[in-house]
Scaffold this motif. Structure first.
Motif, PDB file in Angstrom:
ATOM      1  N   LYS A   1       5.692 -13.089 -12.899  1.00 49.94           N
ATOM      2  CA  LYS A   1       5.005 -11.509 -14.290  1.00 49.94           C
ATOM      3  C   LYS A   1       3.873 -11.244 -14.078  1.00 49.94           C
ATOM      4  CE  LYS A   1       6.959  -8.410 -17.833  1.00 49.94           C
ATOM      5  NZ  LYS A   1       5.388  -8.259 -18.170  1.00 49.94           N
ATOM      6  N   GLU A   2       3.446 -11.885 -14.383  1.00 50.99           N
ATOM      7  CA  GLU A   2       1.740 -11.867 -14.584  1.00 50.99           C
ATOM      8  C   GLU A   2       1.139 -11.759 -13.630  1.00 50.99           C
ATOM      9  OE1 GLU A   2       0.836 -15.735 -16.770  1.00 50.99           O
ATOM     10  OE2 GLU A   2       1.666 -15.526 -18.606  1.00 50.99           O
TER      11      GLU A   2
ATOM     12  N   GLN B   1       1.762 -10.051 -10.371  1.00 50.23           N
ATOM     13  CA  GLN B   1       2.165  -8.888 -10.622  1.00 50.23           C
ATOM     14  C   GLN B   1       1.566  -7.944 -11.605  1.00 50.23           C
ATOM     15  OE1 GLN B   1       6.758  -9.221 -10.488  1.00 50.23           O
ATOM     16  NE2 GLN B   1       6.628  -9.431  -8.327  1.00 50.23           N
ATOM     17  N   ASP B   2       0.942  -8.087 -12.317  1.00 53.38           N
ATOM     18  CA  ASP B   2       0.751  -6.967 -13.544  1.00 53.38           C
ATOM     19  C   ASP B   2      -0.744  -7.008 -13.358  1.00 53.38           C
ATOM     20  OD1 ASP B   2       3.705  -6.764 -14.782  1.00 53.38           O
ATOM     21  OD2 ASP B   2       2.389  -8.257 -16.983  1.00 53.38           O
ATOM     22  N   GLU B   3      -1.141  -8.218 -12.662  1.00 52.55           N
ATOM     23  CA  GLU B   3      -2.479  -8.199 -12.897  1.00 52.55           C
ATOM     24  C   GLU B   3      -3.060  -7.456 -11.485  1.00 52.55           C
ATOM     25  OE1 GLU B   3      -4.455 -12.142 -13.201  1.00 52.55           O
ATOM     26  OE2 GLU B   3      -3.332 -12.989 -14.833  1.00 52.55           O
ATOM     27  N   LEU B   4      -2.087  -7.139 -10.304  1.00 52.42           N
ATOM     28  CA  LEU B   4      -2.356  -6.719  -9.246  1.00 52.42           C
ATOM     29  C   LEU B   4      -1.817  -4.750  -8.783  1.00 52.42           C
ATOM     30  CD1 LEU B   4      -0.572  -9.173  -6.403  1.00 52.42           C
ATOM     31  CD2 LEU B   4      -2.765  -9.523  -6.993  1.00 52.42           C
ATOM     32  N   LYS B   5      -1.726  -4.881 -10.401  1.00 53.21           N
ATOM     33  CA  LYS B   5      -1.000  -3.285 -10.477  1.00 53.21           C
ATOM     34  C   LYS B   5      -2.108  -2.451 -10.774  1.00 53.21           C
ATOM     35  CE  LYS B   5       3.648  -3.568 -12.281  1.00 53.21           C
ATOM     36  NZ  LYS B   5       4.589  -3.976 -13.202  1.00 53.21           N
TER      37      LYS B   5
END
Length: 235
Positions: A228-229, A231-235
């Motif tokens: 999750k972390e 994925q959030d950074e890649l947004k």
């Protein structure tokens, strides 16, 4: 007169031998952990525990199984971690356990048996794995070539793991593990049939959890948080 002297000497020897007592339960409980977890007081442990060496061998077996499982679980690319590297990680892990973990003891008497409850603040192993997985994932995202080089992935992962083990802290919440001990003449023994509890005591120190199932749950949650972390950074 001579017979009377001999009788008194025999009587005195009998009285003195009868005065030999096992050390207090709390001292025995501390001595057990000092030997099998912190690797201290070997001679004193053997002197005061009837099945001491057997218990210590069981703990060493737990250590080997844990070493094999955690390195195999971390490297998910199908390769085997070299034995010397796995040994190095285990040594670092044991060193950190000795430096940052702690415990307290509570004793409850039940007839001849002492229920010894250890309140253990063990190593936060899930945090070690989380930071290591997060670190290698970021490296693979930043370097596309790394993702296709399995040997390099293993090398980078082991480097991160060593760094994170040496920075690891103990958990703030204590895990209770109870063992039954009883004195036999002048020595203590762990009541038989407690292999699972002894295994759990190992997990309490090495990972701050009550058993293997709890460790697996924490590990899975940690890996989900990493995903999750990232994925959030890649947004």
């Amino acid at each position: 007169m001579k017979k009377r002297s001999i009788f008194l000497m025999v009587l005195m020897a009998f009285i003195l031998s009868g005065c030999s007592r096992a050390i207090p339960a709390e001292d025995a409980g501390k001595l057990f952990v000092d030997r099998v977890v912190y690797d201290k007081d070997t001679e004193k442990f053997t002197e005061n525990f009837a099945n001491g060496e057997e218990l210590n061998e069981g703990f060493k077996e737990n250590e080997k199984n844990f070493k094999d499982n955690f390195t195999a679980g971390l490297i998910s690319v199908g390769d085997v971690v070299p034995e010397d590297k796995a040994d190095e990680l285990t040594d670092l892990l044991n060193k950190q356990i000795k430096e940052v973990t702690s415990y307290t003891i509570k004793i409850k008497e039940a007839g001849k048996i002492s229920n010894v409850t250890y309140e253990v603040k063990g190593l936060d192993f899930a945090a070690i794995m989380k930071e290591t997985s997060k670190g290698i994932t970021k490296k693979m995202i930043a370097d596309n070539k790394l993702a296709s080089d399995q040997n390099k992935i293993i090398e980078e992962t082991l480097t991160l793991l060593k760094e994170n083990i040496q920075k690891a802290k103990a958990k703030e919440e204590a895990v209770p593990i109870m063992l039954e001990m009883k004195p036999e003449k002048d020595k203590w023994t762990i009541v038989r049939g407690q292999r699972e509890q002894i295994n759990n005591l190992y997990f309490a120190f090495v990972a701050g959890v009550k058993d293997q199932e709890a460790l697996t749950d924490e590990w899975n949650k940690a890996m989900a948080e990493v995903v999750k972390e990232v994925q959030d950074e890649l947004k």
